[in-house]
Design an enzyme around this catalytic site. Sequence first.
Site, PDB file in Angstrom:
ATOM      1  N   ARG A  17       0.833  -1.207   0.000  1.00  0.00           N
ATOM      2  CA  ARG A  17       0.000   0.000   0.000  1.00  0.00           C
ATOM      3  C   ARG A  17       0.870   1.261   0.000  1.00  0.00           C
ATOM      4  O   ARG A  17       1.031   1.924  -1.003  1.00  0.00           O
ATOM      5  CB  ARG A  17      -0.938  -0.027   1.235  1.00  0.00           C
ATOM      6  CG  ARG A  17      -2.153   0.898   1.153  1.00  0.00           C
ATOM      7  CD  ARG A  17      -1.898   2.356   1.434  1.00  0.00           C
ATOM      8  NE  ARG A  17      -1.314   2.641   2.738  1.00  0.00           N
ATOM      9  CZ  ARG A  17      -0.891   3.850   3.100  1.00  0.00           C
ATOM     10  NH1 ARG A  17      -0.969   4.861   2.260  1.00  0.00           N
ATOM     11  NH2 ARG A  17      -0.338   4.053   4.277  1.00  0.00           N
ATOM     12  N   ASP A  18       1.490   1.541   1.124  1.00  0.00           N
ATOM     13  CA  ASP A  18       2.298   2.748   1.267  1.00  0.00           C
ATOM     14  C   ASP A  18       3.468   2.744   0.280  1.00  0.00           C
ATOM     15  O   ASP A  18       3.867   3.778  -0.247  1.00  0.00           O
ATOM     16  CB  ASP A  18       2.812   2.824   2.715  1.00  0.00           C
ATOM     17  CG  ASP A  18       3.405   4.173   3.070  1.00  0.00           C
ATOM     18  OD1 ASP A  18       3.209   5.127   2.294  1.00  0.00           O
ATOM     19  OD2 ASP A  18       4.069   4.282   4.112  1.00  0.00           O
ATOM     20  N   HIS A 209       7.241   3.814  12.873  1.00  0.00           N
ATOM     21  CA  HIS A 209       7.231   3.816  11.403  1.00  0.00           C
ATOM     22  C   HIS A 209       8.244   4.883  10.969  1.00  0.00           C
ATOM     23  O   HIS A 209       7.932   6.063  10.932  1.00  0.00           O
ATOM     24  CB  HIS A 209       5.822   4.160  10.908  1.00  0.00           C
ATOM     25  CG  HIS A 209       5.683   4.160   9.412  1.00  0.00           C
ATOM     26  ND1 HIS A 209       4.648   3.541   8.765  1.00  0.00           N
ATOM     27  CD2 HIS A 209       6.454   4.706   8.438  1.00  0.00           C
ATOM     28  CE1 HIS A 209       4.778   3.712   7.453  1.00  0.00           C
ATOM     29  NE2 HIS A 209       5.868   4.417   7.239  1.00  0.00           N
ATOM     30  N   HIS A 211      11.085   6.609   8.436  1.00  0.00           N
ATOM     31  CA  HIS A 211      11.596   6.761   7.077  1.00  0.00           C
ATOM     32  C   HIS A 211      13.099   6.975   7.132  1.00  0.00           C
ATOM     33  O   HIS A 211      13.626   7.459   8.126  1.00  0.00           O
ATOM     34  CB  HIS A 211      10.897   7.925   6.379  1.00  0.00           C
ATOM     35  CG  HIS A 211       9.537   7.558   5.843  1.00  0.00           C
ATOM     36  ND1 HIS A 211       9.047   8.045   4.654  1.00  0.00           N
ATOM     37  CD2 HIS A 211       8.582   6.748   6.338  1.00  0.00           C
ATOM     38  CE1 HIS A 211       7.839   7.544   4.444  1.00  0.00           C
ATOM     39  NE2 HIS A 211       7.533   6.760   5.447  1.00  0.00           N
ATOM     40  N   CYS A 242       9.525   9.461  -0.418  1.00  0.00           N
ATOM     41  CA  CYS A 242       8.860  10.479   0.379  1.00  0.00           C
ATOM     42  C   CYS A 242       8.523  11.632  -0.552  1.00  0.00           C
ATOM     43  O   CYS A 242       9.417  12.277  -1.086  1.00  0.00           O
ATOM     44  CB  CYS A 242       9.776  10.948   1.487  1.00  0.00           C
ATOM     45  SG  CYS A 242       9.082  12.339   2.362  1.00  0.00           S
ATOM     46  N   ASN A 251      10.316   4.825   3.025  1.00  0.00           N
ATOM     47  CA  ASN A 251      10.235   3.801   4.056  1.00  0.00           C
ATOM     48  C   ASN A 251      11.530   3.029   4.226  1.00  0.00           C
ATOM     49  O   ASN A 251      12.220   2.733   3.266  1.00  0.00           O
ATOM     50  CB  ASN A 251       9.136   2.802   3.674  1.00  0.00           C
ATOM     51  CG  ASN A 251       7.762   3.418   3.744  1.00  0.00           C
ATOM     52  OD1 ASN A 251       7.377   3.979   4.757  1.00  0.00           O
ATOM     53  ND2 ASN A 251       7.011   3.331   2.655  1.00  0.00           N
TER      54      ASN A 251
END
Length: 304
Positions: A17-18, A209, A211, A242, A251
């Site tokens: 997804r992300d 989470h 990055h 990003c 990520n």
Amino acid sequence: MSITYPRQVRLIDVGPRDGLQNEKSPVPAEVKIGLVHRLQQAGLKEIEVTSYVSPKWVPQMADNHEVMSGIERQPGVRYSVLTPNLKGYEASLADRPDEVVVFGSASEAFSQKNINCSIAESIERFAPVVEAARAQGIAVRGAMSCTVGCPYEGEVAPERVAYLAGLLKGIGVQRVDVADTIGVGTPLKVQRAVEATLQHFAIDDVSGHFHDTYGQALSNTLAALQMGVWNFQSSVAGLGGCPYAKGATGNVATEDVVYLLHGLGIDTGIDLDRLIDAGAYVSDFLGRKPNSRVATAVLNKRAG
């Protein structure tokens, strides 16, 4: 020197997804399904599969029904989806997600720019989604973006994180992600953001989470582990840039996090070789190399 780390860590892979949502060229549903299958074969117990947003805004996720219905579900695996509003939530119901994800920003400027409303208003919009999901026995996670820094406001104070966590708790969200959306965090800042979140949520209900924009994601993971955090989100092959930092990586790669955790003697239930295969599979389709240091090292070694 004795630091106690959690004995086990649960990873949520957000790659499908992300990781894929901002890819410019369409990724067919069968590739997304193939990725989910490979992730669960590698031992992942939580996978963020898709989102129910307007295809006008995120065309890459327009195949959400096809992907969700095409997955051969495994018992013990939790499949989560992003539902940004009630309409999205209602659309997701046909696909029986185990968990829905709502989101809020710790930065007022980011909230305005991203979803055109204040933090408080954004949470109010999610209240009916959370209420409906909980009534139907579907778990709810809240993603908290910009918990240490914002592309518009710069540094974000821990009080803002506590404020957002309190709002999410107030509408019935069960667990939250402390996300460093632009990857500017360093260990101490991340620990302060986690501490602020712990005013409202138990340690078991908080995930990190991070990055890797500034190369700090693994250091930040270690810093969170030292506080007892044992849930983390990462993206296979480091998928997902990003959008607010030109040329920046997004990520942290699941492969790199797993290598770190295994090196600390922490159980993840994940087979690193199979995970690397999953990342190579999707990277091959995208026509580029995995954005993971560990995958790169292992694939080079295999080739040699």
